[in-house]
Design an enzyme around this catalytic site. Structure first.
Site, PDB file in Angstrom:
ATOM      1  N   THR A 143      34.526  40.615  43.669  1.00 59.88           N
ATOM      2  CA  THR A 143      34.595  39.790  42.597  1.00 59.88           C
ATOM      3  C   THR A 143      33.740  39.692  41.875  1.00 59.88           C
ATOM      4  OG1 THR A 143      36.982  39.122  43.555  1.00 59.88           O
ATOM      5  CG2 THR A 143      36.077  38.261  41.374  1.00 59.88           C
ATOM      6  N   ILE A 150      39.579  43.781  47.795  1.00 65.17           N
ATOM      7  CA  ILE A 150      38.434  43.079  47.166  1.00 65.17           C
ATOM      8  C   ILE A 150      38.718  41.734  47.579  1.00 65.17           C
ATOM      9  CG2 ILE A 150      39.781  42.264  45.170  1.00 65.17           C
ATOM     10  CD1 ILE A 150      37.415  42.898  43.365  1.00 65.17           C
ATOM     11  N   CYS A 151      37.400  40.935  47.653  1.00 62.57           N
ATOM     12  CA  CYS A 151      37.071  39.843  48.061  1.00 62.57           C
ATOM     13  C   CYS A 151      36.102  39.192  47.287  1.00 62.57           C
ATOM     14  CB  CYS A 151      36.852  39.557  49.432  1.00 62.57           C
ATOM     15  SG  CYS A 151      35.096  40.200  50.107  1.00 62.57           S
ATOM     16  N   LYS A 152      35.304  37.928  47.669  1.00 65.02           N
ATOM     17  CA  LYS A 152      34.197  37.776  46.954  1.00 65.02           C
ATOM     18  C   LYS A 152      33.051  38.525  46.679  1.00 65.02           C
ATOM     19  CE  LYS A 152      30.839  33.709  46.683  1.00 65.02           C
ATOM     20  NZ  LYS A 152      30.718  33.913  45.347  1.00 65.02           N
TER      21      LYS A 152
END
Length: 181
Positions: free
Chosen positions: A97, A68-70
């Site tokens: 996220t 996961i990232c932004k």
């Protein structure tokens, strides 16, 4: 090249509730400290070592690894790094996220930070302005600074690789207490 598998935040949350799931967050430590999914462990993209991460999973390297990232872009790049290293069971969390938090799923919130994307826009804008002003008032050659930044932005858009973002990610203000590497 193999395509990257994807999962929605809601589906992943159900999987995590029903059992053990490994979730890594590839944003900068400062971004991670601001807000992250409760199960996520920070492994910044600029220092990502697929073999080390898989070796540390204590025999569960064949189980899916969720990334996961932004918003999903950096996680996609991280998944590609894992696939290139021979680990194909990696899954990108769709929407990152932002989507996780928007869905009301459990997050840990910390100190507010300026996102890496905003830092790039601020820095690029500042450098273009300085180049233009120096070009008008000091020497015309300083306009080259603005041209250089413009070329860098074009390169970033075409290749989806931003040198300025990679440099800014290493700056001290983008490091956080979770960064022990």
């Amino acid at each position: 090249m193999m395509s990257v598998n994807k999962i929605s935040p809601q589906e992943l949350n159900k999987l995590c509730e029903s059992g053990n799931c490994d979730l890594i967050d590839v944003r900068t430590p400062a971004e991670y400290e601001e807000v992250h999914a409760t199960k996520a462990v920070n492994e910044p993209l600029d220092r990502l070592a697929p073999k080390e991460i898989m070796d540390a999973r204590n025999g569960s390297a064949d189980q899916p690894l969720y990334v996961i990232c932004k918003s999903g872009n950096r996680a996609g790049k991280a998944c590609e790094k894992f696939i290139a290293a021979g680990y194909e069971n990696v899954v990108n969390v769709e929407g990152g996220t932002d989507a996780w938090a928007s869905a009301g799923l459990p997050v840990v919130r910390g100190k507010k930070t300026i996102s890496l994307e905003r830092q790039v826009r601020i820095t690029a804008g500042f450098l273009v302005l300085v180049g233009a002003l120096l070009g008008m008032f000091v020497h015309p050659y300083f306009a080259g600074l603005s041209a250089f930044v413009g070329a860098g932005l074009m390169f970033a858009g075409i290749t989806d690789t931003c040198g300025m973002a990679m440099l800014l990610a290493k700056m001290p203000w983008n490091q956080g207490p979770s960064c022990s590497k």
